[in-house]
Write an enzyme that holds these catalytic residues in place. Structure first.
Site: not given
Lengths: 163, 199
Positions: B167-171
């Site tokens: 789940l791309p919270c780095h984006r």
């Protein structure tokens, strides 16, 4: 707090394996180990957080080993027989064959008391809880077991310094 | 006579135990007792811990989160029936390998979001809408979930994401375009953004 079950396996897996070897012999130790840890995993959520996990595991191993021994009595396999060739379960060295025979020849209670006290390191009160009877009876069974082993496996008297 | 446990040990015990532990993991799964299966894998952002329930992938954890502590909290929050059992994580490990190798842009894995609740889970569910190589600000994500004033809560949802990378919270970045905090540390966040940046 209750540890992840994997931690229990890591901490006590070796002890339970050695206990199983003493009680059911090298050949069936792996099966007894597997039955023990599967049953323990099933019951683990109900184990009180402050329980002695090792004593609990040894108590389960005790019951599972009895099952294995009973199952074997129905089959024509001599109790405590040492396989001639190494099995996948890790047979201790041939030099210990006499010891294994001496252990296998012990009366069941003595063999259990020796395993739970000298191999698993349980206190006699804990062993009494597993075997039934009193702490004194457990202590006597372990002492008798050692006496018999000394008689039938004299080499042990000169090796295995106390640790 | 001195009876010591060593009398009943064997030089091959380590091999024996490792085989028995593999067998236990398979048996536990077959009997429906494997509440949490986990494994670890190497990656360009350090060793990752992957954990799954029968429902799906439930946790991805960075080294800096301390894997022992993560396993303890899984034991507490989900079930103490936690075993190292890599097989259930095969698909997740393969997709992550492909992602880190630049061969995968979208994860297609069953997920178990039971570690987060309410608004945090709502935010985390929306994260995959930020496509590979794109970024959004915390405010934009707040708008995305229909609560434009919940900028701070979006930050908390990202910081407590139980499934980073997948789940791309780095984006999600700060409004000025700087990376902002990250559960795997700022270095890991920059690395993932660089990995996804168009050549």
């Amino acid at each position: 707090m209750k540890q992840p079950f994997e931690k229990l396996v890591a901490q006590h897996g070796g002890t339970v394996l050695r206990v199983c070897r003493v009680i059911v012999g090298v050949h069936d130790a792996g099966d007894a180990w597997s039955e023990t840890f599967l049953a323990a995993l099933r019951a683990y959520p109900e184990l009180p957080d402050d329980a002695n996990a090792e004593a609990w595991l040894v108590a389960i191993a005790h019951r599972k080993a009895i099952d294995v021994l009973r199952a074997r009595k129905r089959q024509p396999v001599p109790v405590g027989e040492i396989p001639e060739v190494p099995t996948a379960l890790g047979v201790p060295g041939a030099r210990d064959r006499d010891l294994w025979q001496a252990v296998a020849a012990l009366p069941e209670k003595q063999r259990q008391a020796v395993a739970y006290h000298y191999v698993a390191g349980l206190a006699y009160a804990e062993i009494a809880g597993i075997l039934g009877g009193t702490s004194d009876a457990a202590r006597r069974a372990a002492a008798d077991g050692i006496k018999n082993l000394r008689k039938n496996y004299p080499r042990a008297a000169t090796e295995g310094a106390p640790s | 006579m001195t009876m010591s446990p060593d009398h009943f040990a064997s030089p091959s015990d380590a091999d024996t135990l490792s085989r028995l532990r593999d067998r236990l993991a398979l048996g536990a799964d077959a009997e429906g007792l494997l509440d949490v299966a986990y494994t670890t894998m190497d990656s360009p952002v350090g060793t990752l811990l992957l954990a799954a329930t029968p429902k799906g992938l439930v946790r991805v954890a960075y080294d800096v989160e301390d894997h022992d502590r993560v396993l303890e909290s899984l034991s507490r929050q989900i079930s103490p029936r936690v075993l190292r059992a890599p097989r259930r994580l095969d698909a997740a490990a393969r997709e992550l390998d492909e992602y880190f190798g630049g061969q995968r842009r979208v994860f297609d894995l069953p997920l178990d979001l039971s570690l987060s609740k309410g608004f945090r889970q709502l935010v985390q569910r929306h994260l995959p809408q930020i496509g590979y190589g794109q970024t959004r600000s915390y405010r934009q994500v707040a708008e995305l979930v229909g609560n434009p004033r919940a900028v701070r809560a979006v930050g908390t949802a990202c910081a407590t994401n139980p499934l980073p990378v997948v789940l791309p919270c780095h984006r999600v970045l700060k409004a000025d375009g700087t990376p902002g905090g990250y559960v795997g540390g700022p270095h890991a966040k920059r690395m993932l953004l660089r990995l996804e940046a168009p050549a």
